[in-house]
Design a protein around this motif. Sequence first.
Motif, PDB file in Angstrom:
ATOM      1  N   SER A   1       0.845  -1.194   0.000  1.00  0.00           N
ATOM      2  CA  SER A   1       0.000   0.000   0.000  1.00  0.00           C
ATOM      3  C   SER A   1       0.880   1.244   0.000  1.00  0.00           C
ATOM      4  CB  SER A   1      -0.928   0.012   1.215  1.00  0.00           C
ATOM      5  OG  SER A   1      -0.179  -0.016   2.417  1.00  0.00           O
TER       6      SER A   1
ATOM      7  N   TYR B   1       0.956   5.709  -0.023  1.00  0.00           N
ATOM      8  CA  TYR B   1       0.421   7.073  -0.071  1.00  0.00           C
ATOM      9  C   TYR B   1       1.373   7.869  -0.948  1.00  0.00           C
ATOM     10  CZ  TYR B   1      -1.053  11.779   0.912  1.00  0.00           C
ATOM     11  OH  TYR B   1      -1.516  13.077   0.760  1.00  0.00           O
TER      12      TYR B   1
ATOM     13  N   LYS C   1      -3.511   4.432  -1.402  1.00  0.00           N
ATOM     14  CA  LYS C   1      -4.456   4.802  -0.340  1.00  0.00           C
ATOM     15  C   LYS C   1      -4.345   6.294  -0.055  1.00  0.00           C
ATOM     16  CE  LYS C   1      -5.063   2.090   3.159  1.00  0.00           C
ATOM     17  NZ  LYS C   1      -4.783   1.312   4.403  1.00  0.00           N
TER      18      LYS C   1
ATOM     19  N   VAL D   1       0.024   3.238   5.708  1.00  0.00           N
ATOM     20  CA  VAL D   1       0.471   2.578   4.482  1.00  0.00           C
ATOM     21  C   VAL D   1       1.847   1.958   4.686  1.00  0.00           C
ATOM     22  CG1 VAL D   1      -0.855   4.018   2.876  1.00  0.00           C
ATOM     23  CG2 VAL D   1       1.385   4.803   3.691  1.00  0.00           C
ATOM     24  N   ASP D   2       2.233   1.133   3.708  1.00  0.00           N
ATOM     25  CA  ASP D   2       3.562   0.510   3.728  1.00  0.00           C
ATOM     26  C   ASP D   2       4.633   1.463   3.221  1.00  0.00           C
ATOM     27  OD1 ASP D   2       2.471  -2.028   4.539  1.00  0.00           O
ATOM     28  OD2 ASP D   2       1.816  -2.324   2.460  1.00  0.00           O
TER      29      ASP D   2
ATOM     30  N   GLY E   1       2.574   9.465   7.692  1.00  0.00           N
ATOM     31  CA  GLY E   1       2.853   8.121   7.197  1.00  0.00           C
ATOM     32  C   GLY E   1       4.263   7.674   7.522  1.00  0.00           C
TER      33      GLY E   1
ATOM     34  N   ALA F   1       6.103   3.969   7.700  1.00  0.00           N
ATOM     35  CA  ALA F   1       6.118   3.671   6.263  1.00  0.00           C
ATOM     36  C   ALA F   1       7.505   3.919   5.696  1.00  0.00           C
ATOM     37  CB  ALA F   1       5.095   4.539   5.529  1.00  0.00           C
TER      38      ALA F   1
END
Length: 259
Positions: A88, A90, A109, A114-115, A136, A141
């Motif tokens: 995922s 951003y 996303k 998120v990742d 994030g 992330a």
Amino acid sequence: MKNYKAYLIDLDGTLYKGNEIIDGAAQFIEYLNQQQIPHLYVTNNSSKEPEDVASKLHTMGIDAKPNEVVTSALATAEYIAEEAPGASVYMLGGSGLETALKAYGLEIKDDEFVDYVVIGLDEAVTYEKLATATLGVRNGAKFISTNQDLSIPKERGFLPGNGAITSVVSVSTGVQPTFIGKPQPIIMNKALETLDIDPSAVAMVGDLYDTDILSGINVNIDTIHVQTGVTTKEEIEVKDVPPTYTFKDLNEVINELKR
């Protein structure tokens, strides 16, 4: 000058500035096409899709194909997909980055959970976008930036580049991102793999020492500097590791190749 079997070519400051073509650009590409010399356009601009880049070049009289374009967006998407398939993300950036991430099966996303946080050139950047990216990264992330260009040449002059936008999140979080675009080897290795030609027979052509020329130096290929963009001849002359060649413009390069 050595005759190379293939070329990697920068866009901004080398072939055009904004929407203005640089003298010699169309003639240089026409020469390569006539001689059937393979070449790829390697750009740190992640906001456009390869089709858009090729279309822009066409409007300037340059015969370019989408599959000849290697963007930092494509290199970024491939890098993440190989490291964490289906991750995922951003993102800040344009349609070129969004399309590339989706094409590699990554989930985009609109929140900070998120990742990966990925920053590409976003000409509609807002405080809220930067805030979400910052949160994030603070949440753990992995932080990726398509390139570290602090400025980009436009018709109005040198405007803030992706590196300037990225620095906001870096300064706020204290986390340095992994940069994908020039002068990092990641995008260059992708381009060289696409060419599939011995690197000793490939040259990198560009105007900016800190990205274009260093990108070639960092993967051990010859470099051709043109004095039509950011880095001047005087600045080149004092570099510890100079480019292989430096020319006033691409017209001079053509003349050398025809000798």
